[in-house]
Scaffold this motif. Structure first.
Motif, PDB file in Angstrom:
ATOM      1  N   ALA A 170       0.854  -1.196   0.000  1.00 53.36           N
ATOM      2  CA  ALA A 170       0.000   0.000   0.000  1.00 53.36           C
ATOM      3  C   ALA A 170       0.886   1.240   0.000  1.00 53.36           C
ATOM      4  CB  ALA A 170      -0.909   0.001   1.210  1.00 53.36           C
ATOM      5  N   PRO A 171       0.539   2.220  -0.811  1.00 55.76           N
ATOM      6  CA  PRO A 171       1.341   3.445  -0.817  1.00 55.76           C
ATOM      7  C   PRO A 171       1.219   4.163   0.531  1.00 55.76           C
ATOM      8  CG  PRO A 171      -0.608   3.704  -2.196  1.00 55.76           C
ATOM      9  CD  PRO A 171      -0.590   2.289  -1.722  1.00 55.76           C
ATOM     10  N   VAL A 172       2.245   4.852   0.871  1.00 56.29           N
ATOM     11  CA  VAL A 172       2.284   5.602   2.123  1.00 56.29           C
ATOM     12  C   VAL A 172       2.221   7.073   1.764  1.00 56.29           C
ATOM     13  CG1 VAL A 172       3.648   6.140   4.178  1.00 56.29           C
ATOM     14  CG2 VAL A 172       3.633   3.822   3.238  1.00 56.29           C
ATOM     15  N   VAL A 173       1.409   7.814   2.478  1.00 57.46           N
ATOM     16  CA  VAL A 173       1.301   9.244   2.243  1.00 57.46           C
ATOM     17  C   VAL A 173       1.659   9.973   3.516  1.00 57.46           C
ATOM     18  CG1 VAL A 173      -1.153   9.356   2.773  1.00 57.46           C
ATOM     19  CG2 VAL A 173      -0.144  11.046   1.261  1.00 57.46           C
ATOM     20  N   GLY A 174       2.306  11.080   3.355  1.00 52.58           N
ATOM     21  CA  GLY A 174       2.677  11.887   4.510  1.00 52.58           C
ATOM     22  C   GLY A 174       3.028  13.295   4.052  1.00 52.58           C
ATOM     23  N   LEU A 175       3.139  14.194   4.988  1.00 43.99           N
ATOM     24  CA  LEU A 175       3.548  15.557   4.695  1.00 43.99           C
ATOM     25  C   LEU A 175       5.058  15.637   4.693  1.00 43.99           C
ATOM     26  CD1 LEU A 175       1.058  17.599   6.893  1.00 43.99           C
ATOM     27  CD2 LEU A 175       0.991  17.271   4.412  1.00 43.99           C
ATOM     28  N   SER A 176       5.597  16.371   3.734  1.00 41.68           N
ATOM     29  CA  SER A 176       7.035  16.522   3.716  1.00 41.68           C
ATOM     30  C   SER A 176       7.485  17.562   4.755  1.00 41.68           C
ATOM     31  CB  SER A 176       7.510  16.900   2.316  1.00 41.68           C
ATOM     32  OG  SER A 176       6.965  18.135   1.923  1.00 41.68           O
ATOM     33  N   ALA A 177       6.611  18.492   5.053  1.00 42.01           N
ATOM     34  CA  ALA A 177       6.919  19.469   6.076  1.00 42.01           C
ATOM     35  C   ALA A 177       5.633  19.800   6.813  1.00 42.01           C
ATOM     36  CB  ALA A 177       7.534  20.725   5.471  1.00 42.01           C
ATOM     37  N   ASP A 178       5.587  19.519   8.072  1.00 42.05           N
ATOM     38  CA  ASP A 178       4.410  19.808   8.877  1.00 42.05           C
ATOM     39  C   ASP A 178       4.666  21.140   9.571  1.00 42.05           C
ATOM     40  OD1 ASP A 178       2.237  19.898  10.549  1.00 42.05           O
ATOM     41  OD2 ASP A 178       2.524  17.872  11.345  1.00 42.05           O
ATOM     42  N   THR A 179       4.004  22.188   9.093  1.00 49.64           N
ATOM     43  CA  THR A 179       4.250  23.526   9.633  1.00 49.64           C
ATOM     44  C   THR A 179       3.137  24.002  10.566  1.00 49.64           C
ATOM     45  OG1 THR A 179       3.191  24.526   7.723  1.00 49.64           O
ATOM     46  CG2 THR A 179       5.602  24.215   7.628  1.00 49.64           C
ATOM     47  N   GLY A 180       2.279  23.137  10.924  1.00 48.56           N
ATOM     48  CA  GLY A 180       1.161  23.522  11.799  1.00 48.56           C
ATOM     49  C   GLY A 180       1.619  23.759  13.230  1.00 48.56           C
ATOM     50  N   SER A 181       0.697  24.261  14.023  1.00 48.06           N
ATOM     51  CA  SER A 181       1.041  24.589  15.397  1.00 48.06           C
ATOM     52  C   SER A 181       0.998  23.417  16.293  1.00 48.06           C
ATOM     53  CB  SER A 181       0.171  25.689  15.961  1.00 48.06           C
ATOM     54  OG  SER A 181      -1.179  25.545  15.668  1.00 48.06           O
TER      55      SER A 181
END
Length: 181
Positions: A170-181
């Protein structure tokens, strides 16, 4: 005579034991391959004679005759067949990342047609031989053996080792940069 039939005059023995009958007990018979003398034999009890051929007979048809004191036999066509080509086996579709990595999601095999009449058998990982191939359905590494036997009894075996991999990660998805608080 060797192989599938005991009466077809086909053998894989290129130095066969020849036997026959002649009426003149105690006489000598001469055995020919065409015009070439293979040897002589003394007619024994019951009119029987035998000759162990001591020179290799080439693959092909040999017309053997026996010449006795008063007559010559009709020719006996004997076929010497000492080899069978090895079967050529491969995956029907190598679906791995490379076209020849022997990794596939389809375990069907392709076996080239034999050059002569053969009995073809299949075996998985050295198990018993079967007249048909049933593709595995469980992921893993397998070795399939293909054996051809010709009418003279000659056998040749080839093998193919492959990996059956039907699972897709299964492909994996994620954020390359998490800039949230």
């Amino acid at each position: 005579d060797s192989g599938l039939s005991a009466v077809d005059n086909v053998t894989n023995d290129d130095m066969p034991l020849l036997t026959g009958w002649a009426a003149e007990i105690g006489s000598t018979v001469t055995i020919y391959d065409g015009t070439t003398i293979l040897g002589t034999a003394v007619v024994g009890v019951g009119g029987l004679w035998s000759l162990q051929v001591t020179q290799d007979l080439a693959d092909g048809v040999h017309n053997l005759t026996v010449q006795g004191a008063f007559a010559t036999s009709t020719p006996l066509a004997v076929t010497i067949d000492t080899m069978v080509a090895a079967p050529v086996v491969g995956l029907s579709a190598d679906t791995g990342s490379a076209a020849d990595d022997e990794i596939t999601m389809n375990a069907a095999i392709a076996v080239a047609a034999a050059a002569e009449s053969v009995t073809r058998e299949y075996s998985f990982d050295g198990t018993s031989w079967s007249a048909s191939y049933t593709a595995p359905t469980v992921d893993g590494s397998y070795t399939v053996y293909v054996r051809d036997t010709d009418v003279a009894g000659n056998q040749a075996t080839s093998s193919l080792t492959f990996t059956l991999d039907t699972m897709v990660a299964a492909p994996v998805v994620g954020l390359s940069a998490d800039t949230g608080s």
